[in-house]
Design a protein around this motif. Structure first.
Motif, short mmCIF file in Angstrom:
data_model
loop_
_atom_site.label_atom_id
_atom_site.label_comp_id
_atom_site.label_asym_id
_atom_site.label_seq_id
_atom_site.Cartn_x
_atom_site.Cartn_y
_atom_site.Cartn_z
N CYS A 131 0.84 -1.20 0.00
CA CYS A 131 0.00 0.00 0.00
C CYS A 131 0.88 1.25 0.00
CB CYS A 131 -0.91 0.01 1.24
SG CYS A 131 -0.02 0.03 2.81
N PHE A 132 0.25 2.41 0.07
CA PHE A 132 0.99 3.65 0.28
C PHE A 132 0.98 4.00 1.76
CE2 PHE A 132 0.63 4.74 -4.33
CZ PHE A 132 1.98 5.05 -4.52
N ARG A 133 2.01 4.71 2.17
CA ARG A 133 2.16 5.09 3.58
C ARG A 133 0.98 5.92 4.09
NH1 ARG A 133 5.84 9.27 5.26
NH2 ARG A 133 5.20 10.25 3.30
N GLY A 134 0.43 6.80 3.22
CA GLY A 134 -0.65 7.69 3.65
C GLY A 134 -1.85 6.92 4.19
N LEU A 135 -2.11 5.77 3.63
CA LEU A 135 -3.22 4.94 4.08
C LEU A 135 -2.96 4.43 5.49
CD1 LEU A 135 -4.79 2.13 1.92
CD2 LEU A 135 -3.79 1.53 4.09
N LEU A 136 -1.72 4.06 5.76
CA LEU A 136 -1.37 3.58 7.11
C LEU A 136 -1.40 4.73 8.12
CD1 LEU A 136 1.61 1.20 6.20
CD2 LEU A 136 -0.75 0.54 6.75
N THR A 137 -1.00 5.92 7.67
CA THR A 137 -1.09 7.09 8.56
C THR A 137 -2.54 7.31 8.97
OG1 THR A 137 0.73 8.09 7.32
CG2 THR A 137 -0.54 9.55 8.74
N GLU A 138 -3.41 7.24 7.98
CA GLU A 138 -4.83 7.46 8.25
C GLU A 138 -5.38 6.41 9.22
OE1 GLU A 138 -7.26 8.13 4.77
OE2 GLU A 138 -8.34 9.53 6.08
N GLU A 210 5.78 16.99 -8.94
CA GLU A 210 7.05 16.27 -8.81
C GLU A 210 7.18 15.65 -7.43
OE1 GLU A 210 10.09 19.06 -9.76
OE2 GLU A 210 9.51 19.17 -11.88
N GLU A 211 7.62 14.41 -7.40
CA GLU A 211 7.78 13.73 -6.11
C GLU A 211 8.99 12.81 -6.12
OE1 GLU A 211 4.34 11.52 -4.77
OE2 GLU A 211 3.05 13.29 -4.87
N TYR A 212 9.51 12.62 -4.92
CA TYR A 212 10.49 11.55 -4.72
C TYR A 212 9.87 10.58 -3.72
CZ TYR A 212 14.47 8.99 -2.88
OH TYR A 212 15.31 7.98 -2.47
N CYS A 213 9.85 9.31 -4.04
CA CYS A 213 9.21 8.31 -3.17
C CYS A 213 10.18 7.21 -2.80
CB CYS A 213 8.01 7.66 -3.88
SG CYS A 213 6.67 8.79 -4.17
N CYS A 214 10.14 6.84 -1.54
CA CYS A 214 10.90 5.68 -1.08
C CYS A 214 9.93 4.52 -0.92
CB CYS A 214 11.51 5.94 0.29
SG CYS A 214 12.89 7.08 0.24
N VAL A 215 10.45 3.32 -1.10
CA VAL A 215 9.66 2.13 -0.80
C VAL A 215 10.34 1.43 0.37
CG1 VAL A 215 8.68 -0.01 -1.69
CG2 VAL A 215 9.06 1.93 -3.23
N VAL A 216 9.57 1.12 1.39
CA VAL A 216 10.15 0.47 2.57
C VAL A 216 9.45 -0.85 2.86
CG1 VAL A 216 10.76 2.70 3.63
CG2 VAL A 216 8.64 1.56 4.31
N ARG A 217 10.18 -1.68 3.60
CA ARG A 217 9.66 -2.95 4.06
C ARG A 217 9.64 -2.89 5.58
NH1 ARG A 217 8.93 -8.03 2.47
NH2 ARG A 217 9.69 -8.39 0.36
N SER A 218 8.54 -3.32 6.18
CA SER A 218 8.50 -3.34 7.64
C SER A 218 7.58 -4.47 8.09
CB SER A 218 8.04 -1.99 8.17
OG SER A 218 8.21 -1.95 9.57
N SER A 224 3.53 -8.55 7.51
CA SER A 224 4.65 -7.96 6.77
C SER A 224 4.09 -6.95 5.78
CB SER A 224 5.47 -9.04 6.07
OG SER A 224 4.66 -9.79 5.20
N LEU A 225 4.79 -5.84 5.66
CA LEU A 225 4.27 -4.71 4.89
C LEU A 225 5.32 -4.17 3.94
CD1 LEU A 225 3.19 -2.91 8.16
CD2 LEU A 225 1.49 -3.58 6.47
N VAL A 226 4.87 -3.81 2.73
CA VAL A 226 5.72 -3.06 1.80
C VAL A 226 4.92 -1.83 1.40
CG1 VAL A 226 6.70 -3.01 -0.53
CG2 VAL A 226 7.04 -5.02 0.91
N TYR A 227 5.51 -0.64 1.59
CA TYR A 227 4.74 0.55 1.24
C TYR A 227 5.62 1.65 0.66
CZ TYR A 227 5.71 1.11 6.29
OH TYR A 227 6.30 1.12 7.53
N GLY A 228 4.97 2.45 -0.15
CA GLY A 228 5.65 3.58 -0.78
C GLY A 228 5.32 4.84 -0.02
N ALA A 229 6.26 5.78 0.02
CA ALA A 229 6.02 7.03 0.74
C ALA A 229 6.76 8.17 0.06
CB ALA A 229 6.51 6.89 2.18
N GLU A 230 6.03 9.25 -0.17
CA GLU A 230 6.68 10.48 -0.68
C GLU A 230 7.48 11.05 0.47
OE1 GLU A 230 7.31 14.65 -1.36
OE2 GLU A 230 5.94 13.93 0.17
#
Ligand code: A3P
Ligand code: MG
Ligand code: MG
Length: 364
Positions: A131-138, A210-218, A224-230
């Motif tokens: 998913c994207f990080r914003g969804l987890l923040t919410e 314009e964005e720079y996004c990291c993808v993290v694993r946690s 187990s989660l993989v998510y993208g985050a600006e």
């Protein structure tokens, strides 16, 4: 493989009529020791260019120029070059769904060990959620959010549950009726980033696309989660390539001037919670805020938020049973802070979000 997983019509009927509830309140039921959250590890990155096209590079990674020794009074005019700003078009960006992240997964699928030692394709990503990080923040903020609702759709494909946020009718309406002041405040946020970024000319406009996004694993307990985050930028003193986590990165925020006790309370209760959640999820240790320095205070408890997220993800796993790239389950929280309902939507073309170009190629 697909044949084995196809549901009989009877079974489909049974699922389609079930609507399941996940309760948010009383939130004290989540007030137990915090679940284990593994340090988020960097697995890759990508950029969106001025047209929001996917770029498999770091072209929009910026360095953040800051003196960490002191907080200081700055005199930034956030209105500079406002007429040259290119705004993000939310009508368009909401159609992106998970696409940019999925494009990255396709490009970097070797990082998921989708092939065995002999080079034969494996059938899974070996991760529970994408998913994207914003969804987890919410989700993290949900136990303390009593006004706004949300919609999250889920599709399971080869054992991985993909989560995609949708705007609620209320949020759509708010966006369409955004006042000029609200729009301006949003642009000020981007302009603050511009001022803080090394090597920029603040007299020039910026393109919000314009964005720079990291993808993290946690991992949160057994999810187990993989998510993208600006992410806003990196501290050049700390940033080394390659890096294993996001500790060199910095989140930038602005907040309106604090004139009343009410402003202050609202900052502590809501904004800081969101800022903390957003950065904690990707392991960004430092948030730079464009306003006067204040002391913190506990209006929200991270253990409640993390336990809530952990149990909600278990609820998603329990409900999202059918493994099929076109099948969607909807999780919805109504406005005014109610409980969360799960609905089986089936293969409704209005809701499917995993694109064919992704699921046909990922395990090839
Ligand atoms: P602030 O951070 O100063 O509020 P982010 O902080 O997540 O990096 O986002 C940068 C800026 O984008 C924000 O500035 C805000 O102005 C704008 N922004 C972020 N999320 C937004 C959203 N959902 N809707 C509108 N604007 C948003
Ligand atoms: Mg940002
Ligand atoms: Mg920011």
């Amino acid at each position: 493989w697909q044949r084995n997983h196809r549901h009989s019509p009877d079974e489909r009927q049974r699922i389609s009529h079930s609507e399941k509830c996940f309760t948010v309140h009383p939130r004290n039921k989540y007030n137990t020791s915090a679940p284990a959250f593994r340090k988020p590890m960097f697995v890759g990155d990508f950029c969106l260019d001025e047209n929001r096209m996917f770029c498999h590079d770091k072209r929009n990674l910026h360095y953040i120029n800051i003196n960490w020794q002191e907080s200081k009074k700055v005199d930034f005019d956030l209105n500079i070059a406002m007429d040259k700003m290119i705004k993000k078009n939310f009508q368009e960006t909401r159609k992106e769904k998970l696409d940019r992240l999925l494009q990255w997964i396709l490009c970097d699928k070797f990082k998921f060990h989708t092939r065995d030692s002999e080079g034969k394709p494996l059938q899974c990503l070996s991760t529970d959620f994408v998913c994207f990080r914003g969804l987890l923040t919410e989700l993290l903020c949900t136990p303390y959010e009593s006004r706004e609702g949300w919609i999250i759709c889920a599709t399971k494909y080869r054992g991985t549950i993909y989560l995609c946020a949708y705007e609620t009718p209320e949020k759509l309406e708010q966006r369409e009726n955004e006042t000029e002041v609200q729009k301006k405040m949003c642009s000020w946020g981007y302009k603050f980033e511009h001022f803080m970024t090394e090597g920029t000319n603040v007299n020039e406009g910026i393109n919000e696309n314009e964005e720079y996004c990291c993808v993290v694993r946690s991992r949160l307990e057994n999810h187990s989660l993989v998510y993208g985050a600006e992410v806003d930028g990196a501290d050049p003193e700390k940033y080394k390539n390659p890096h294993s986590d996001l500790s060199a990165f910095v989140e930038l925020k602005t907040s309106k001037e604090l004139n009343t006790d009410r402003d202050l309370r609202s900052l502590y209760r809501f904004k800081l919670m969101k800022w903390w959640s957003q950065s904690y999820l990707v392991g960004i240790p430092r948030v730079v805020a464009g306003f006067r320095d204040m002391d913190g205070h506990d209006h929200w408890q991270d253990n409640i938020m993390l336990n809530f997220l952990n149990q909600f993800l278990s609820f998603v796993k329990k409900n999202v049973q059918k493994d099929d790239p076109r099948t969607v389950y909807k999780f919805e929280r109504q406005k005014q802070g109610g409980d969360i309902y799960c609905t089986y939507l089936g293969q409704d073309p209005a809701w499917t979000f995993l694109p064919k170009w992704y699921y046909e190629k990922i395990f090839q």
